[in-house]
Design a protein around this motif. Structure first.
Motif, short mmCIF file in Angstrom:
data_model
loop_
_atom_site.label_atom_id
_atom_site.label_comp_id
_atom_site.label_asym_id
_atom_site.label_seq_id
_atom_site.Cartn_x
_atom_site.Cartn_y
_atom_site.Cartn_z
N MET A 1 47.89 3.31 35.94
CA MET A 1 47.16 3.81 34.78
C MET A 1 48.15 4.10 33.67
SD MET A 1 44.97 7.32 34.62
CE MET A 1 44.37 7.95 33.05
N GLY A 2 48.04 3.39 32.56
CA GLY A 2 48.91 3.64 31.42
C GLY A 2 48.36 4.75 30.55
N THR A 3 49.27 5.48 29.88
CA THR A 3 48.83 6.60 29.02
C THR A 3 49.38 6.47 27.61
OG1 THR A 3 50.70 8.02 29.68
CG2 THR A 3 48.67 8.17 31.00
N TYR A 4 49.87 5.30 27.23
CA TYR A 4 50.34 5.09 25.87
C TYR A 4 49.22 5.36 24.87
CZ TYR A 4 52.09 2.53 21.77
OH TYR A 4 52.48 2.18 20.50
N GLN A 5 49.52 6.14 23.84
CA GLN A 5 48.58 6.51 22.78
C GLN A 5 47.46 7.43 23.25
OE1 GLN A 5 47.46 2.70 20.97
NE2 GLN A 5 49.10 2.91 19.47
N VAL A 6 47.56 7.98 24.45
CA VAL A 6 46.62 9.02 24.85
C VAL A 6 47.14 10.34 24.30
CG1 VAL A 6 45.59 10.28 26.79
CG2 VAL A 6 45.93 7.80 26.95
N PRO B 1 47.15 -1.04 32.83
CA PRO B 1 46.25 -1.01 31.68
C PRO B 1 45.99 0.41 31.21
CG PRO B 1 45.01 -1.39 33.69
CD PRO B 1 46.48 -1.47 34.06
N LYS B 2 45.88 0.57 29.91
CA LYS B 2 45.54 1.87 29.34
C LYS B 2 44.04 1.93 29.12
CE LYS B 2 44.86 3.22 25.33
NZ LYS B 2 44.80 3.41 23.88
N ALA B 3 43.44 3.03 29.49
CA ALA B 3 42.03 3.28 29.21
C ALA B 3 41.85 4.78 29.08
CB ALA B 3 41.14 2.73 30.32
N SER B 4 40.92 5.20 28.25
CA SER B 4 40.74 6.64 28.06
C SER B 4 39.29 7.08 28.27
CB SER B 4 41.20 7.05 26.64
OG SER B 4 40.54 6.28 25.65
N SER B 5 38.42 6.15 28.64
CA SER B 5 37.03 6.52 28.92
C SER B 5 36.74 6.28 30.39
CB SER B 5 36.06 5.70 28.07
OG SER B 5 35.96 4.37 28.54
N PRO B 6 35.86 7.09 30.99
CA PRO B 6 35.53 6.89 32.42
C PRO B 6 35.02 5.49 32.71
CG PRO B 6 34.71 9.02 31.65
CD PRO B 6 35.21 8.29 30.43
#
Length: 265
Positions: A17-22, A221-226
């Motif tokens: 799980m990527g966290t870039y720009q979170v 991959p970066k994702a920020s929504s469930p």
């Protein structure tokens, strides 16, 4: 979750799980959602400015944690890692990476020697690099005899880095893919990808992630929504056939790089 064996004998989840720009204010919630979805590797970096939130989201869990040394700290990695550990709220990370070679600074070989010492001191369990090219890798391996366990690089169907991946294979270095589904929607709107997604009744993102997994790559991959987090994890049970793989392999472009060139970063 599939695990890959590193060249130091440890294992690492293949999908991360990527966290870039979170943003820092959202990082704890996003990380917790990712872990609830099934992720077991979380990738952050000092330059992301969200290590405190990432650490809060991971509290009480057993997760493979990666962070990175930024360019302006290559002269003092020990202090930089201590700062990251304090923000993350942990005594050690699973993997510490030199974020960029920054060849103009001429410090990355010394920084690699410092990471070897940090591993010996128990501050990080494994050590690797990010965005290194073969000449950078030759320099650090030649100077120390220690090969990175991972090289995290820009890699997606538009920019497949086959020569660098071949170098990694020859040296037992895991290729970890940042920006694995590209940026924006350009790649996910590609007709080839969409056609394969329709064929399997899956999302375009799942198809691209499954392509990475089938090649033995380790995408983050970066994702920020469930919904996006769940969609990404669902790629683990998607099997692409030879025709699919060949079609995606054919998307490689010489001008496909989106991020900075490590030669000039």
């Amino acid at each position: 979750m599939i695990n890959l064996t590193l060249n130091d004998g440890r294992t690492m989840p293949q999908l991360g799980m990527g966290t870039y720009q979170v943003p820092e204010t959202q990082a704890a919630m996003v990380v917790r959602q990712g872990l609830d979805t099934g992720f077991r590797l979380v990738d952050t970096a000092a330059i992301y400015g969200n290590e405190r939130g990432v650490g809060q989201g991971m509290q009480g869990t057993d997760v493979f944690l990666t962070t990175k040394l930024w360019n302006d700290r290559q002269g003092d990695p020990a202090a930089a890692l201590d700062e990251s550990l304090a923000l993350l709220g942990v005594d050690a990370v699973d993997l510490y990476l030199i974020h960029w070679p920054a060849p103009g600074q001429a410090q990355y070989v010394g920084a690699w020697k410092a990471l070897i010492d940090l591993r010996a001191a128990g501050k990080t369990r494994s050590i690797g690099v990010s965005n290194f090219l073969p000449d950078h890798l030759d320099a650090i391996i030649g100077a120390t005899g220690v090969t990175p366990v991972v090289n995290q690089i820009e890699l997606h169907p538009d920019f497949q880095q086959r020569e660098l991946r071949a170098y990694h294979a020859d040296h037992a270095i895991v290729t970890q893919s940042w920006s694995p589904i590209g940026q924006g929607k350009t790649l996910l709107d590609n007709g080839t990808i969409v056609g394969i997604a329709d064929k399997h009744a899956r999302s375009a993102a799942q198809v691209v992630i499954a392509w990475h997994l089938a090649h033995g790559l380790a995408p983050i991959p970066k994702a920020s929504s469930p919904d996006h987090l769940s969609d990404n994890v669902a790629a683990l049970d998607l099997t692409l056939d030879d025709e699919d793989m060949t079609a995606i392999d054919a998307l490689d472009r010489a001008d496909g790089r989106m991020g900075p060139d490590p030669r000039s970063m």
